[in-house]
Design a protein around this motif. Structure first.
Motif, PDB file in Angstrom:
ATOM      1  N   ARG A 151      35.155  18.729  26.484  1.00  0.00           N
ATOM      2  CA  ARG A 151      33.965  19.553  26.944  1.00  0.00           C
ATOM      3  C   ARG A 151      34.519  20.531  27.810  1.00  0.00           C
ATOM      4  NH1 ARG A 151      32.029  14.451  27.515  1.00  0.00           N
ATOM      5  NH2 ARG A 151      32.256  14.353  29.654  1.00  0.00           N
ATOM      6  N   ASP A 153      33.939  12.575  35.061  1.00  0.00           N
ATOM      7  CA  ASP A 153      33.753  12.202  33.699  1.00  0.00           C
ATOM      8  C   ASP A 153      35.088  11.516  33.007  1.00  0.00           C
ATOM      9  OD1 ASP A 153      31.089  12.860  33.987  1.00  0.00           O
ATOM     10  OD2 ASP A 153      31.281  14.747  32.552  1.00  0.00           O
ATOM     11  N   ALA A 154      36.138  12.373  33.451  1.00  0.00           N
ATOM     12  CA  ALA A 154      37.504  12.096  33.190  1.00  0.00           C
ATOM     13  C   ALA A 154      38.216  10.802  33.705  1.00  0.00           C
ATOM     14  CB  ALA A 154      38.355  13.308  33.009  1.00  0.00           C
ATOM     15  N   ASP A 180      42.924   7.423  26.582  1.00  0.00           N
ATOM     16  CA  ASP A 180      41.540   7.410  27.204  1.00  0.00           C
ATOM     17  C   ASP A 180      40.690   8.055  26.557  1.00  0.00           C
ATOM     18  OD1 ASP A 180      39.349   7.026  28.615  1.00  0.00           O
ATOM     19  OD2 ASP A 180      40.175   6.482  30.486  1.00  0.00           O
ATOM     20  N   THR A 181      39.878   7.459  25.562  1.00  0.00           N
ATOM     21  CA  THR A 181      38.885   8.338  24.849  1.00  0.00           C
ATOM     22  C   THR A 181      38.002   9.019  25.625  1.00  0.00           C
ATOM     23  OG1 THR A 181      39.009   6.539  23.207  1.00  0.00           O
ATOM     24  CG2 THR A 181      37.317   8.038  22.914  1.00  0.00           C
ATOM     25  N   ARG A 182      37.505   8.371  26.808  1.00  0.00           N
ATOM     26  CA  ARG A 182      36.557   8.920  27.626  1.00  0.00           C
ATOM     27  C   ARG A 182      37.166  10.237  28.427  1.00  0.00           C
ATOM     28  NH1 ARG A 182      34.399   6.392  32.974  1.00  0.00           N
ATOM     29  NH2 ARG A 182      33.401   7.899  33.898  1.00  0.00           N
ATOM     30  N   ALA A 183      38.512  10.280  28.749  1.00  0.00           N
ATOM     31  CA  ALA A 183      38.863  11.406  29.518  1.00  0.00           C
ATOM     32  C   ALA A 183      39.089  12.385  28.565  1.00  0.00           C
ATOM     33  CB  ALA A 183      40.273  10.839  30.108  1.00  0.00           C
ATOM     34  N   ARG A 184      39.515  12.052  27.187  1.00  0.00           N
ATOM     35  CA  ARG A 184      39.636  12.850  26.345  1.00  0.00           C
ATOM     36  C   ARG A 184      38.499  13.774  25.935  1.00  0.00           C
ATOM     37  NH1 ARG A 184      42.943  10.304  23.439  1.00  0.00           N
ATOM     38  NH2 ARG A 184      41.339   9.116  22.208  1.00  0.00           N
ATOM     39  N   ALA A 185      37.285  13.013  25.938  1.00  0.00           N
ATOM     40  CA  ALA A 185      36.027  13.734  25.562  1.00  0.00           C
ATOM     41  C   ALA A 185      35.718  14.716  26.695  1.00  0.00           C
ATOM     42  CB  ALA A 185      34.932  12.600  25.432  1.00  0.00           C
ATOM     43  N   ALA A 186      35.701  14.136  27.911  1.00  0.00           N
ATOM     44  CA  ALA A 186      35.656  15.055  29.210  1.00  0.00           C
ATOM     45  C   ALA A 186      36.186  16.500  29.065  1.00  0.00           C
ATOM     46  CB  ALA A 186      35.831  14.367  30.386  1.00  0.00           C
TER      47      ALA A 186
END
Length: 137
Positions: free
Chosen positions: A132, A38-39, A123-129
């Protein structure tokens, strides 16, 4: 006392979260590979699995036996096939591994957490992963 946004605190929390399930290697490998997938961008994480006949019949992916994470010139390798984790930090340039250094799992996790924290900063996607992972208790 440090602020909740202190990079050192974030790194310590991430390292602790990555270490949390290490006692149960199968669970640990599943959590780790899901978080990494995910990250990080596609192609950064290579996962090798061993599928027993029972896994095939049940439609399961099988047990993770090997994880490689490519982050620039750094390659982090975690081998789980021998029943206990064996960790390596490698330096790779243009597909050629220049050095391999066996390290304790804690050091490997710290390197991984440092790299993921750096990536999450931009990186927004990495931060969200990672959020979580940190919130999953």
């Amino acid at each position: 006392m440090t602020s909740p946004h202190d990079p050192a605190d974030s790194l310590d929390l991430l390292t602790a979260a990555l270490r949390r399930d290490a006692a149960d290697l199968d669970t640990y490998a599943q959590v780790l590979t899901t978080t990494l997938a995910d990250a990080l961008p596609p192609g950064s994480v290579t996962i090798t699995r061993k599928r027993a006949m029972a896994d095939r019949l049940a439609g399961r992916e099988g047990r993770v036996t090997h994880v490689e994470v490519a982050l620039g010139e750094q390659r982090l390798v975690l081998d789980l096939a021998a029943g206990r984790p064996e960790a390596l930090l490698c330096r790779e340039v243009r597909g050629v591994v220049l050095s391999r250094r066996p390290v304790p799992l804690d050091e490997w996790l710290r390197e991984l957490a440092t790299s993921l924290t750096t990536r999450a900063a931009s990186d927004t996607r990495a931060r969200a992963a990672l959020e979580r992972l940190l919130l999953d208790e």
